[in-house]
Design a protein around this motif. Structure first.
Motif, PDB file in Angstrom:
ATOM      1  N   VAL A 125      29.173  45.829  37.134  1.00 63.06           N
ATOM      2  CA  VAL A 125      29.396  45.216  38.442  1.00 63.06           C
ATOM      3  C   VAL A 125      30.588  44.270  38.381  1.00 63.06           C
ATOM      4  O   VAL A 125      30.728  43.479  37.445  1.00 63.06           O
ATOM      5  CB  VAL A 125      28.138  44.450  38.895  1.00 63.06           C
ATOM      6  N   TYR A 126      31.446  44.339  39.380  1.00 64.42           N
ATOM      7  CA  TYR A 126      32.595  43.432  39.470  1.00 64.42           C
ATOM      8  C   TYR A 126      32.796  43.059  40.931  1.00 64.42           C
ATOM      9  O   TYR A 126      32.246  43.696  41.843  1.00 64.42           O
ATOM     10  CB  TYR A 126      33.861  44.099  38.910  1.00 64.42           C
ATOM     11  N   GLY A 127      33.614  42.033  41.154  1.00 61.07           N
ATOM     12  CA  GLY A 127      33.943  41.652  42.519  1.00 61.07           C
ATOM     13  C   GLY A 127      34.107  40.162  42.677  1.00 61.07           C
ATOM     14  O   GLY A 127      33.996  39.400  41.711  1.00 61.07           O
ATOM     15  N   PRO A 128      34.380  39.717  43.898  1.00 59.84           N
ATOM     16  CA  PRO A 128      34.614  38.286  44.139  1.00 59.84           C
ATOM     17  C   PRO A 128      33.389  37.453  43.802  1.00 59.84           C
ATOM     18  O   PRO A 128      32.258  37.840  44.066  1.00 59.84           O
ATOM     19  CB  PRO A 128      34.937  38.234  45.639  1.00 59.84           C
ATOM     20  N   GLY A 129      33.660  36.300  43.192  1.00 63.47           N
ATOM     21  CA  GLY A 129      32.576  35.431  42.778  1.00 63.47           C
ATOM     22  C   GLY A 129      32.106  35.683  41.373  1.00 63.47           C
ATOM     23  O   GLY A 129      31.228  34.969  40.872  1.00 63.47           O
ATOM     24  N   MET A 130      32.694  36.677  40.706  1.00 64.24           N
ATOM     25  CA  MET A 130      32.284  36.949  39.325  1.00 64.24           C
ATOM     26  C   MET A 130      32.564  35.735  38.455  1.00 64.24           C
ATOM     27  O   MET A 130      33.651  35.182  38.487  1.00 64.24           O
ATOM     28  CB  MET A 130      33.032  38.171  38.785  1.00 64.24           C
ATOM     29  N   PRO A 131      31.588  35.296  37.674  1.00 65.76           N
ATOM     30  CA  PRO A 131      31.815  34.135  36.810  1.00 65.76           C
ATOM     31  C   PRO A 131      32.853  34.445  35.745  1.00 65.76           C
ATOM     32  O   PRO A 131      32.955  35.572  35.264  1.00 65.76           O
ATOM     33  CB  PRO A 131      30.438  33.873  36.191  1.00 65.76           C
ATOM     34  N   GLU A 168      41.445  42.860  44.763  1.00 63.36           N
ATOM     35  CA  GLU A 168      40.660  41.781  45.373  1.00 63.36           C
ATOM     36  C   GLU A 168      40.122  40.844  44.305  1.00 63.36           C
ATOM     37  O   GLU A 168      40.175  39.611  44.464  1.00 63.36           O
ATOM     38  CB  GLU A 168      39.518  42.392  46.177  1.00 63.36           C
ATOM     39  N   LEU A 169      39.608  41.413  43.228  1.00 64.67           N
ATOM     40  CA  LEU A 169      39.073  40.599  42.148  1.00 64.67           C
ATOM     41  C   LEU A 169      40.171  39.745  41.518  1.00 64.67           C
ATOM     42  O   LEU A 169      39.979  38.549  41.241  1.00 64.67           O
ATOM     43  CB  LEU A 169      38.441  41.495  41.079  1.00 64.67           C
TER      44      LEU A 169
END
Length: 342
Positions: A209-215, A338-339
């Motif tokens: 899983v990846y995406g905005p907000g990833m720590p 985006e990431l």
């Protein structure tokens, strides 16, 4: 529907919460905000729903959290690899005892619908295809082979090269670290509960899983977060092995949609669902995409390795598509851009 979302303050949890709210559900979040997952001082800021700060191992907290709910989406967990023997007690306590306590409290509260965040790590090395022996489970990779740059797992029967193949939900499970074992144990406990109370349990086996907000700097940060952090420091991302490890990178918004859809539509029995994009990519391809998006240095392939890392694990998510009507919506290159700029 009134839903208790455990782990709703985390990376995936916040996206699942947003999807529940977008679809008109009433959500209560339970999260312990443990520092090794969230970072020291992180709060539940931005969660515009009822929030309970507590641990799923605390029965009093659970009784309060489950009051009046129709379903539970259980994401709370200690994540990461857990390759050291000393990691075993914390994973067993946080994930397995925590899930068992939740299930007991659900039974008492009369809540009969569960959606559980599981993981592709339950498959271990997954499955490979041998020209002579067909689909087989690769054996554990030996340290002396890894040190010599021999990264592909051999056929356990003849020693020949294995071609990567997709794992289905019927692929034999083979957890190879503390985290993987704890996730599989969660599934078994939930299956026991579902049969005992005539409830429903959907096991969402998330892939990468990846995406905005990833720590960025927590122990369970995926390779995307690690690469992005390096690029933002002006460093080239360092890719282990030869960069050819295949994964199924799936956007967190697609994962959230799958989780909510399972909570809405899976009403009877016990069922596991792979949650992946359906398009395998290599770790090297991910590093290159992030480097291009950030205008940084191209990745450096180091040849380093970690015992316990899986060489290839990619998903057949057709069951989720066919039975629950889910489709991934976020394309790889735009998702990586985006990431990179989040």
């Amino acid at each position: 529907m009134r839903v208790l979302l455990t782990g709703g303050a985390g990376f995936i949890g916040r996206h699942v919460l947003a999807e529940f709210v977008r679809r008109g559900h009433e959500v209560r979040v339970l999260d312990s905000l443990r520092p090794d997952v969230h970072g020291i001082g992180e709060s539940h800021a931005g969660l515009d729903v009822e929030f309970i700060h507590g641990d799923v191992r605390d029965r009093a907290v659970l009784d309060r959290a489950l009051s009046g709910v129709d379903a539970v989406a259980h994401l709370a967990a200690k994540v990461g690899l857990g390759v050291a023997v000393s990691d075993l007690p914390d994973y067993a306590s946080s994930n397995d005892v925590g899930t068992a306590e939740l299930l007991v409290a659900m039974a008492s509260a009369g809540v009969r619908r569960l959606t559980l965040a599981s993981s592709m790590v339950v498959y271990g090395e997954g499955v490979g295809r041998c020209e002579k022996h067909g689909d087989v489970a690769p054996g554990p990779r030996r340290e002396r082979d890894l040190a010599a740059g021999l990264f592909e797992p051999p056929c356990p029967h003849c020693g020949e090269h294995l071609a990567p193949a997709l794992v289905t939900e019927s692929t034999p499970v083979d957890p190879r670290n503390a985290y993987a074992t704890s996730k599989l144990a969660q599934e078994y406990y939930a299956a026991n509960w579902a049969r005992a109370v005539e409830g429903s349990a959907a096991f969402m086996r998330y892939h990468n899983v990846y995406g905005p907000g990833m720590p960025k700097d927590t122990p369970y940060a995926g390779v995307a977060a690690i690469f992005t952090s390096a690029l933002r420091r002006g460093e080239a991302p360092r890719v282990f092995e030869d960069g050819g490890q295949r994964r199924d990178f799936v956007h967190v918004r697609d994962v959230a949609a799958a989780t909510v859809q399972a909570c809405e539509r899976h009403e009877t029995g016990v069922r596991a669902f792979n949650v992946g994009s359906g398009t395998p990519r290599t770790v090297g391809e991910m590093a290159e995409a992030l480097a291009l998006a950030l205008g940084g240095s191209l990745p450096v392939v180091t040849g380093q390795y970690r015992l316990g890392d899986v060489r290839h694990i990619t998903a057949d998510s057709s069951r989720l598509r066919d039975e629950l009507g889910w489709r991934p919506r976020n394309e790889f290159s735009s998702g990586m851009a985006e990431l990179a700029h989040a």
